[in-house]
Motif scaffolding. Structure first.
Motif, PDB file in Angstrom:
ATOM      1  N   ARG A  33      57.923  66.100  -1.363  1.00  0.00           N
ATOM      2  CA  ARG A  33      57.382  66.968  -2.418  1.00  0.00           C
ATOM      3  C   ARG A  33      58.530  67.526  -3.242  1.00  0.00           C
ATOM      4  NH1 ARG A  33      52.606  70.806  -0.569  1.00  0.00           N
ATOM      5  NH2 ARG A  33      52.556  71.009  -2.811  1.00  0.00           N
ATOM      6  N   ASN A  34      58.344  67.511  -4.537  1.00  0.00           N
ATOM      7  CA  ASN A  34      59.361  68.006  -5.452  1.00  0.00           C
ATOM      8  C   ASN A  34      58.640  68.545  -6.684  1.00  0.00           C
ATOM      9  OD1 ASN A  34      61.620  68.520  -6.975  1.00  0.00           O
ATOM     10  ND2 ASN A  34      62.554  66.531  -6.609  1.00  0.00           N
ATOM     11  N   TYR A  35      59.063  69.689  -7.156  1.00  0.00           N
ATOM     12  CA  TYR A  35      58.408  70.297  -8.310  1.00  0.00           C
ATOM     13  C   TYR A  35      59.252  70.201  -9.581  1.00  0.00           C
ATOM     14  CZ  TYR A  35      54.958  72.118  -5.125  1.00  0.00           C
ATOM     15  OH  TYR A  35      53.959  72.226  -4.200  1.00  0.00           O
ATOM     16  N   CYS A  36      60.333  69.459  -9.534  1.00  0.00           N
ATOM     17  CA  CYS A  36      61.196  69.319 -10.708  1.00  0.00           C
ATOM     18  C   CYS A  36      60.497  68.429 -11.740  1.00  0.00           C
ATOM     19  CB  CYS A  36      62.534  68.714 -10.300  1.00  0.00           C
ATOM     20  SG  CYS A  36      63.660  68.506 -11.671  1.00  0.00           S
ATOM     21  N   VAL A  37      60.376  68.917 -12.984  1.00  0.00           N
ATOM     22  CA  VAL A  37      59.706  68.144 -14.022  1.00  0.00           C
ATOM     23  C   VAL A  37      60.681  67.588 -15.052  1.00  0.00           C
ATOM     24  CG1 VAL A  37      57.479  69.271 -13.786  1.00  0.00           C
ATOM     25  CG2 VAL A  37      59.175  70.217 -15.341  1.00  0.00           C
ATOM     26  N   GLY A  38      61.948  67.958 -14.975  1.00  0.00           N
ATOM     27  CA  GLY A  38      62.952  67.402 -15.879  1.00  0.00           C
ATOM     28  C   GLY A  38      62.569  67.552 -17.335  1.00  0.00           C
ATOM     29  N   ARG A  39      62.480  66.430 -18.049  1.00  0.00           N
ATOM     30  CA  ARG A  39      62.161  66.441 -19.478  1.00  0.00           C
ATOM     31  C   ARG A  39      60.731  66.000 -19.782  1.00  0.00           C
ATOM     32  NH1 ARG A  39      66.951  65.128 -23.349  1.00  0.00           N
ATOM     33  NH2 ARG A  39      68.545  66.429 -22.421  1.00  0.00           N
ATOM     34  N   LEU A  40      59.862  66.136 -18.819  1.00  0.00           N
ATOM     35  CA  LEU A  40      58.456  65.799 -19.085  1.00  0.00           C
ATOM     36  C   LEU A  40      57.903  66.736 -20.154  1.00  0.00           C
ATOM     37  CD1 LEU A  40      56.653  65.155 -15.673  1.00  0.00           C
ATOM     38  CD2 LEU A  40      56.780  63.626 -17.618  1.00  0.00           C
TER      39      LEU A  40
END
Length: 192
Positions: A33-40
């Protein structure tokens, strides 16, 4: 977690099998599980967070820190239609493998190691102007020949070889000279 070459068949097989991996570049996949959305963009980031909060995401593919695809627990593959950099676009081109089976891709063929040449400048076998024929040496008329292949003949009478300060001049080995090699400024007189 295996480390794979980005454009290899192994990456495609890992994507098809939904296995975690990392590459030597910026592409990676994980089942954690990861909540990083970066450049979305916001609309896709909201959907990603909603799927993650509900616990539906079982597999995620990242380019740099941006999720470019994720697989839900019902088997649905979500690929946001967003354009990024050239590298991420190449990574997005590999995502077709998520809809395939691992058997669709051939095994990687190991490459042969390329060995470095054993001779180099400064070695005993490196061609030098001293004692070597000048002019049409070698099979192609240019370049050096090995000690076995060289002809024993003297230098041309109308040419005076010049030793450069740090190394022999390429022009001296090839049988021609520039104004820097021969002439009044160099202190070497050319025989006419």
């Amino acid at each position: 977690m295996p480390k794979l070459a980005t454009e290899s068949w192994s990456v495609r097989r890992a994507l098809a099998a939904r296995q975690p991996f990392t590459t030597y570049g910026a592409l990676r996949a994980t089942s954690e599980r990861n909540y990083c959305v970066g450049r979305l963009p916001d609309q896709w980031a909201d959907r990603y967070r909603a799927d993650a909060d509900a616990g539906h995401i079982v597999y995620q593919v990242y380019s740099y820190s941006t999720p470019i695809a994720w697989v839900l627990d019902d088997g649905a593959v979500v690929v946001p239609q967003v354009r990024y950099s050239l590298t991420t676009t190449r990574h997005q081109g590999l995502l077709y493998a998520l809809d395939k089976t691992p058997d669709n891709f051939p095994p990687d063929v190991p490459r042969e190691r390329v060995s470095a040449p054993t001779q180099g400048p400064g070695s005993w076998d490196w061609p030098r102007a001293d004692g070597y024929p000048v002019g049409d040496e070698g099979r192609s008329g240019r370049g050096w020949v090995s000690r076995i292949e060289r002809l024993e003949r003297s230098l041309r009478a109308d040419f005076a070889p010049v030793r450069m300060e740090y190394s022999e001049s390429y022009s001296v080995r090839q049988g021609w000279a520039t104004s820097y090699d021969v002439g009044p400024a160099s202190g070497v007189e050319q025989v006419a």
